[in-house]
Design a protein around this motif. Structure first.
Motif, PDB file in Angstrom:
ATOM      1  N   THR A 140      37.440  39.661  40.121  1.00  0.00           N
ATOM      2  CA  THR A 140      36.239  40.309  39.334  1.00  0.00           C
ATOM      3  C   THR A 140      35.736  39.186  38.746  1.00  0.00           C
ATOM      4  OG1 THR A 140      37.504  42.471  39.370  1.00  0.00           O
ATOM      5  CG2 THR A 140      35.773  41.981  37.755  1.00  0.00           C
ATOM      6  N   ASP A 196      36.539  48.919  42.770  1.00  0.00           N
ATOM      7  CA  ASP A 196      37.704  49.406  42.110  1.00  0.00           C
ATOM      8  C   ASP A 196      37.668  50.690  41.583  1.00  0.00           C
ATOM      9  OD1 ASP A 196      40.342  49.038  41.348  1.00  0.00           O
ATOM     10  OD2 ASP A 196      40.164  46.893  40.635  1.00  0.00           O
ATOM     11  N   ASN A 230      35.796  47.290  36.022  1.00  0.00           N
ATOM     12  CA  ASN A 230      36.255  46.001  35.519  1.00  0.00           C
ATOM     13  C   ASN A 230      34.916  45.409  35.501  1.00  0.00           C
ATOM     14  OD1 ASN A 230      38.721  45.618  34.206  1.00  0.00           O
ATOM     15  ND2 ASN A 230      39.621  45.468  35.995  1.00  0.00           N
ATOM     16  N   ASP A 263      33.220  43.548  45.239  1.00  0.00           N
ATOM     17  CA  ASP A 263      34.431  43.259  44.277  1.00  0.00           C
ATOM     18  C   ASP A 263      35.633  44.272  44.604  1.00  0.00           C
ATOM     19  OD1 ASP A 263      36.401  42.211  42.473  1.00  0.00           O
ATOM     20  OD2 ASP A 263      35.298  43.379  40.763  1.00  0.00           O
TER      21      ASP A 263
HETATM   22 MG   LIG Z   1      39.371  43.106  39.704  1.00  0.00          MG
END
Ligand SMILES: [Mg+2]
Ligand SMILES: Nc1ncnc2c1ncn2[C@@H]1O[C@H](COP(=O)(O)OP(=O)(O)O)[C@@H](O)[C@H]1O
Lengths: 256, 270
Positions: free
Chosen positions: B17, B40, B45, B119
């Motif tokens: 991330t 995610d 995040n 990500d």
């Molecule tokens: Mg991550």
């Protein structure tokens, strides 16, 4: 379609000869349950080695006292093995095997000896190299299988991946990672580092070999005989090596 | 043509991330229109690191489920021109993602953007698989330790076999290595694998080495991608990485242990 028409067309089959060395399971006990348990433990060590491998059951010394063969066949198949023939069986057991679709091989105590001595001859790898491969033995079966071309892999074989060159040689021009597995029915050649597992002669061919330019394997196997990395092959670590089968033993020899 | 780039690793906590935020921001700073997508689901995040968590109205899942349009869900970065974020949902579960839906959203984004940065979540399960499935390129983020390298190797195998490009027998995904949380001193003491060790095991192109740096934590606490912290080593390493990605030949910095400076040698510092 009329008979004359089909005559002109492509024949419906081709008969081809192919020699194949087979893996023999020689019975030393007729306690099938124990045999299954021990085989299972053996397979658990290297599950890919024998899976689907054509197998000849040699009744050996238990031929006289074995109860029959049906239960044994079931147990072997349960383990993922493929029994295709029996040898040295009692007549009634041979009859039962035939009914169950197995081939019955001729008694071949003689050729067995021959093959054992043939294996001894491989002892000197250099010598074996200069010889043509051993003449096929009597016990061999001809299988009408198409000849396969070698398989060439140019990208790294990564952890968790498995490559199987069925019926032929495998050439890997990159690294075989730890946790990866490369398998061939013929030879395995690896020109990158071998950090994972390499299995040659997966269908039982004991003449198959493993060649690698940088040996660091987790496990090597030829025709079901395997060796994990340990002190005995430590001296070959990070060197170019070839591995061949000598009887029951895997023998290592420096390349070049 | 938009490039879809997955930031992946197998292992969690290696810096995916952090890298997604820094790399995407770096591309935008160079004038490339870039969108960051957080795959995610459930953790969310990326929006925290980008400091836009209070501006999330609709997320990636809403778009996939047809509850919002892509335009409604895209969050425009306030600091950097050309930079957008598509946040993950914190409330939905992972099953809300599906291959067909992801494909549809990516296709739509591809019309507007030059770079789409995905990500990936940790693991090799569904979420990670969906993040890499449509990728053209992959950045494999690895820490210099055996377990991380092994996981990356596994992910490289999946990239080469279970992605759209692999399935359709197209040119394989371009794979690059980012070695993150690198500590030259610990490598010198033999506590960590070296750049050479990792490269030898994974045998892929090295795009960048990001040093272990307190600045990363400081930046994420203040909701800023570390690449905006120009005075930090990690920030500089990410800038180099972006330059290298765009074709500038930049040497790798921060890979050798620091030589004790003149004064610390003089006064026996440390
Ligand atoms: Mg991550
Ligand atoms: N170069 C670095 N130096 C120090 N800490 C880092 C670095 N990169 C990441 N971290 C820290 O590691 C943790 C995990 O990073 P993150 O980017 O969220 O990993 P992932 O997305 O792979 O799970 C975070 O606390 C982050 O601040």
């Amino acid at each position: 379609m009329s008979a004359t028409a089909s005559l002109a067309a492509e024949p419906t089959f081709v008969i081809k000869g192919r020699m194949q060395t087979l893996t023999v399971l020689r019975l030393n006990s007729s306690d099938w349950q124990q045999l299954q348990a021990e085989l299972e433990a053996h397979l658990a060590q290297a599950p890919q080695l024998l899976k689907g491998m054509p197998l000849v059951i040699d009744c050996g010394d238990v031929a006289e006292k074995m109860p029959g063969i049906a239960d044994l066949l079931n147990r072997l198949r349960e383990l993922g093995l493929s029994p295709i023939a029996v040898q040295n069986a009692r007549t009634d057991v041979a009859d039962q095997a035939t009914k169950l679709g197995l081939a019955v091989l001729r008694e071949n105590k003689e050729s067995e000896k021959e093959s054992e001595s043939a294996v001894k001859a491989v002892e000197s790898a250099a010598k074996a190299e200069s010889q043509p491969s051993q003449a096929p033995e009597q016990g061999d079966i001809e299988l009408a299988e198409p000849k396969t071309t070698p398989m060439t892999i140019t990208r790294p074989v990564r952890s968790g991946q498995q490559i199987y060159a069925r019926g032929g040689d495998l050439v890997v021009l990159a690294t075989v990672s730890a946790g990866a597995e490369v398998i061939a029915d013929g030879h395995v050649h690896i020109y990158g580092a071998l950090n994972g597992r390499a299995i040659a002669g997966a269908a039982g061919d004991g003449d198959a070999r493993i060649f690698c330019s940088n040996f660091n394997a987790e496990l090597v196997a030829i025709a079901g005989r395997y060796k994990t990395s340990d002190a005995s092959n430590d001296q070959y670590r990070d060197t170019a090596v070839q591995i061949a089968l000598d009887g029951e033993q895997l023998v290592y020899k420096a390349l070049n | 043509m938009a490039k879809i780039i997955v930031i992946t690793s197998g292992k969690g906590g290696v810096g995916k991330t952090t890298t997604s935020a820094a790399f995407g921001t770096g591309l935008a700073l160079k004038g490339h229109k870039t969108v960051l997508i957080d795959f995610d689901v459930g953790l969310r995040n990326l929006d925290l690191i980008m400091g836009c968590e209070r501006r999330v109205v609709y997320d990636f899942i809403n778009v996939i489920q047809g509850e919002a349009t892509v335009q409604q869900a895209l969050i425009k970065d306030k600091r950097v021109e050309n930079l957008f974020i598509l946040a993950a949902s914190q409330t939905r579960d992972k099953d809300a993602l599906n291959q067909e839906g992801v494909g549809r959203v990516l296709e739509q984004l591809a019309k507007d953007f030059e770079y789409i940065i995905c990500d990936s979540p940790a693991g090799i399960e569904k979420g990670a698989h969906l993040a890499m499935y449509y990728a053209d390129e992959a950045m494999v983020v690895t820490n210099p330790e055996v377990s991380s390298v092994r996981d990356s190797d596994r992910v490289l195998g999946i990239l080469a076999s279970k992605t759209k490009r692999a399935e359709e027998n197209k040119e394989p995904i371009k794979e690059r290595l980012i070695l993150s949380r690198y500590s030259p001193d610990r490598v010198a003491r033999g506590e960590m694998l070296s750049v050479e060790d990792v490269q030898e095991i994974l045998s892929i192109d090295l795009l960048g080495v990001i040093p272990e740096s307190q600045a990363v934590l400081n930046a994420s606490n203040s909701g800023e991608p570390v690449i905006l912290h120009e005075d930090s080593e990690a920030g500089q390493a990410y800038r180099d990485l972006v330059d290298r990605y765009l074709g500038v030949d930049v040497p790798h910095r921060f890979v050798d242990p620091k030589k004790p400076g003149f004064f610390s040698r003089l006064f026996g510092g440390n």
